[in-house]
Design a protein around this motif. Structure first.
Motif, PDB file in Angstrom:
ATOM      1  N   LEU A 135       0.941  -1.127   0.036  1.00 38.82           N
ATOM      2  CA  LEU A 135       0.009  -0.047   0.028  1.00 38.82           C
ATOM      3  C   LEU A 135       0.909   1.331   0.043  1.00 38.82           C
ATOM      4  O   LEU A 135       0.378   2.235  -0.540  1.00 38.82           O
ATOM      5  CB  LEU A 135      -0.879  -0.029   1.003  1.00 38.82           C
ATOM      6  CG  LEU A 135      -2.102  -0.905   1.298  1.00 38.82           C
ATOM      7  CD1 LEU A 135      -2.720  -1.024   2.610  1.00 38.82           C
ATOM      8  CD2 LEU A 135      -3.213  -0.449   0.107  1.00 38.82           C
ATOM      9  N   LEU A 136       1.805   1.147   0.789  1.00 41.19           N
ATOM     10  CA  LEU A 136       2.959   2.395   0.726  1.00 41.19           C
ATOM     11  C   LEU A 136       3.442   2.650  -0.635  1.00 41.19           C
ATOM     12  O   LEU A 136       3.521   3.738  -0.841  1.00 41.19           O
ATOM     13  CB  LEU A 136       4.036   2.166   1.838  1.00 41.19           C
ATOM     14  CG  LEU A 136       4.756   3.225   1.946  1.00 41.19           C
ATOM     15  CD1 LEU A 136       4.338   4.433   2.809  1.00 41.19           C
ATOM     16  CD2 LEU A 136       6.140   2.764   2.814  1.00 41.19           C
ATOM     17  N   LYS A 137       3.960   1.839  -1.213  1.00 38.90           N
ATOM     18  CA  LYS A 137       4.521   1.945  -2.488  1.00 38.90           C
ATOM     19  C   LYS A 137       3.440   2.321  -3.585  1.00 38.90           C
ATOM     20  O   LYS A 137       3.843   3.098  -4.534  1.00 38.90           O
ATOM     21  CB  LYS A 137       5.474   0.686  -2.737  1.00 38.90           C
ATOM     22  CG  LYS A 137       6.600   0.305  -1.895  1.00 38.90           C
ATOM     23  CD  LYS A 137       7.393   1.399  -1.789  1.00 38.90           C
ATOM     24  CE  LYS A 137       8.434   1.795  -2.957  1.00 38.90           C
ATOM     25  NZ  LYS A 137       9.229   2.634  -2.452  1.00 38.90           N
ATOM     26  N   HIS A 138       2.420   1.892  -3.398  1.00 35.50           N
ATOM     27  CA  HIS A 138       1.259   2.366  -4.241  1.00 35.50           C
ATOM     28  C   HIS A 138       0.868   3.630  -4.059  1.00 35.50           C
ATOM     29  O   HIS A 138       0.820   4.236  -5.136  1.00 35.50           O
ATOM     30  CB  HIS A 138       0.014   1.468  -4.166  1.00 35.50           C
ATOM     31  CG  HIS A 138      -1.171   1.812  -5.105  1.00 35.50           C
ATOM     32  ND1 HIS A 138      -1.122   1.457  -6.562  1.00 35.50           N
ATOM     33  CD2 HIS A 138      -2.254   2.540  -4.788  1.00 35.50           C
ATOM     34  CE1 HIS A 138      -2.286   2.085  -7.076  1.00 35.50           C
ATOM     35  NE2 HIS A 138      -3.054   2.645  -5.893  1.00 35.50           N
ATOM     36  N   ARG A 139       1.027   4.183  -2.709  1.00 35.01           N
ATOM     37  CA  ARG A 139       0.475   5.539  -2.508  1.00 35.01           C
ATOM     38  C   ARG A 139       1.688   6.603  -2.750  1.00 35.01           C
ATOM     39  O   ARG A 139       1.201   7.622  -3.121  1.00 35.01           O
ATOM     40  CB  ARG A 139      -0.130   5.795  -0.996  1.00 35.01           C
ATOM     41  CG  ARG A 139      -1.347   4.977  -0.871  1.00 35.01           C
ATOM     42  CD  ARG A 139      -1.635   5.101   0.678  1.00 35.01           C
ATOM     43  NE  ARG A 139      -2.997   4.238   0.814  1.00 35.01           N
ATOM     44  CZ  ARG A 139      -3.456   4.062   2.163  1.00 35.01           C
ATOM     45  NH1 ARG A 139      -2.973   4.931   3.130  1.00 35.01           N
ATOM     46  NH2 ARG A 139      -4.455   3.234   2.299  1.00 35.01           N
TER      47      ARG A 139
END
Length: 338
Positions: free
Chosen positions: A123-127
């Motif tokens: 999720l972090l790398k997507h956001r």
């Protein structure tokens, strides 16, 4: 303003902090001179100037080398913390100047957070693709001092007992049940029901003594009259446990580990253990400000925990069906006048 106040607020430099930490590390001025590429007289002079400016003796000269006095211990401890803060400021400035969005240092407790942290990282790398992460796996004994000293931003995993937290803030994220697991070939894996006595003939994979799970596990097994045999393996490594279950008749006690892993499928035995552990969660030092990257990571951990909860799929499906029914109903309802 006293002489001590004036020196600490006006004249203390980063080089003094580095000198203190290096002397504490090597306890020998000749070695300090070698590693810092400065002459021995220059090192001696710098230490003498520092002690004179503060007005206190920081090191005792002994046959075993330089030993910090209580004043030295105090200043060295704060010097390490201040250098850590300076390094973090440097890293953030470099990240901003290079177009990235920062870096977060995470400690992960072993045998826990095996699904939670990877989901949150995704999720972090997507956001925020420009937010980079360093993950270090370790025990509570090794990671919590790093968190306290500021070398880690967060620690993720099974939350320790509240009385061990001290200056740490915590957030509960996910209940991960503790289950008994075997390989798919295990003689008990084909049984639809079991009694605790059925476990007696088999060896165990156990968490080591002193780990969060070991004591409550021993008490739970003792309550069911299940003796821990002399034939066991002790490890906190989920990878070692999973791999060994594939080739043996061992029984492992695992927390939050999915049985349906496609590469190493396991079987969950139909025996229920009481709640032996606190939930998985995240810890941080309440005395230090969280960086924007660390705050974003906590948000991603919260979202990952919501997605991993057993009721998430049912809720999502219910919401989807409700929305679909709502759309169908709207299609047959008469439009309002006007």
């Amino acid at each position: 303003m006293s002489g001590l106040d004036w020196y600490l607020q006006i004249n203390l430099k980063a080089r003094h902090l580095r000198l203190l930490v290096t002397i504490d590390t090597y306890r020998n001025l000749t070695q300090v001179a070698d590693v810092t590429h400065v002459t021995l007289p220059a090192v001696s002079k710098s230490l003498a100037e520092l002690e004179r400016g503060i007005g206190l003796t920081l090191f005792s000269r002994t046959a075993q080398g330089l030993v910090p006095t209580p004043y030295g211990d105090c200043l060295i401890r704060h010097a390490r913390e201040m250098l850590t803060i300076l390094h973090q400021a440097r890293d953030e400035l470099k990240a901003l100047s290079s177009g990235t969005e920062g870096k977060v240092h995470i400690g992960m407790l072993p045998a826990s957070a095996s699904a939670l942290l990877p989901q949150a990282l995704s999720l972090l790398k997507h956001r925020s693709p420009g937010t980079n992460v360093m993950v270090i796996e370790g025990t509570k004994a090794s990671l919590l001092p790093e968190l306290w000293q500021g070398r880690l931003d967060l620690v993720v995993g099974r939350l320790p007992p509240p009385d061990t937290l001290g200056s740490f803030e915590e957030k509960e994220l996910l209940e991960e049940p503790v289950t008994l697991m075997t390989g798919r070939h295990h003689p008990l894996a084909r049984r639809k029901s079991l009694t605790w006595a059925d476990l007696h003939p088999y060896p165990w994979i156990l968490p080591p003594p002193g780990s969060i799970l070991r004591d409550p596990l021993e008490r739970a097994l003792e309550a069911h009259n299940v003796p821990l045999t002399t034939n066991y393996i002790e490890t906190l490594s989920v990878h070692v446990a999973r791999a060994h279950l594939q080739i043996s008749d061992f029984i492992a006690v695992m927390a939050g580990t999915p049985a349906n892993d496609t590469t190493q499928p396991l079987c969950t035995l139909p025996l229920s253990l009481p709640r032996l552990l606190r939930p998985a969660g995240v810890l941080w030092n309440r005395n230090r400000s969280l960086t924007p990257s660390a705050q974003l990571m906590i948000e991603c951990l919260e979202e990952a925990a919501r997605q991993l909860r057993p009721d998430h799929d049912a809720t999502a499906q219910g919401t989807s069906k409700s929305s679909k029914a709502h759309r169908i109903n709207r299609s047959v309802m008469p439009l309002p006048n006007g």
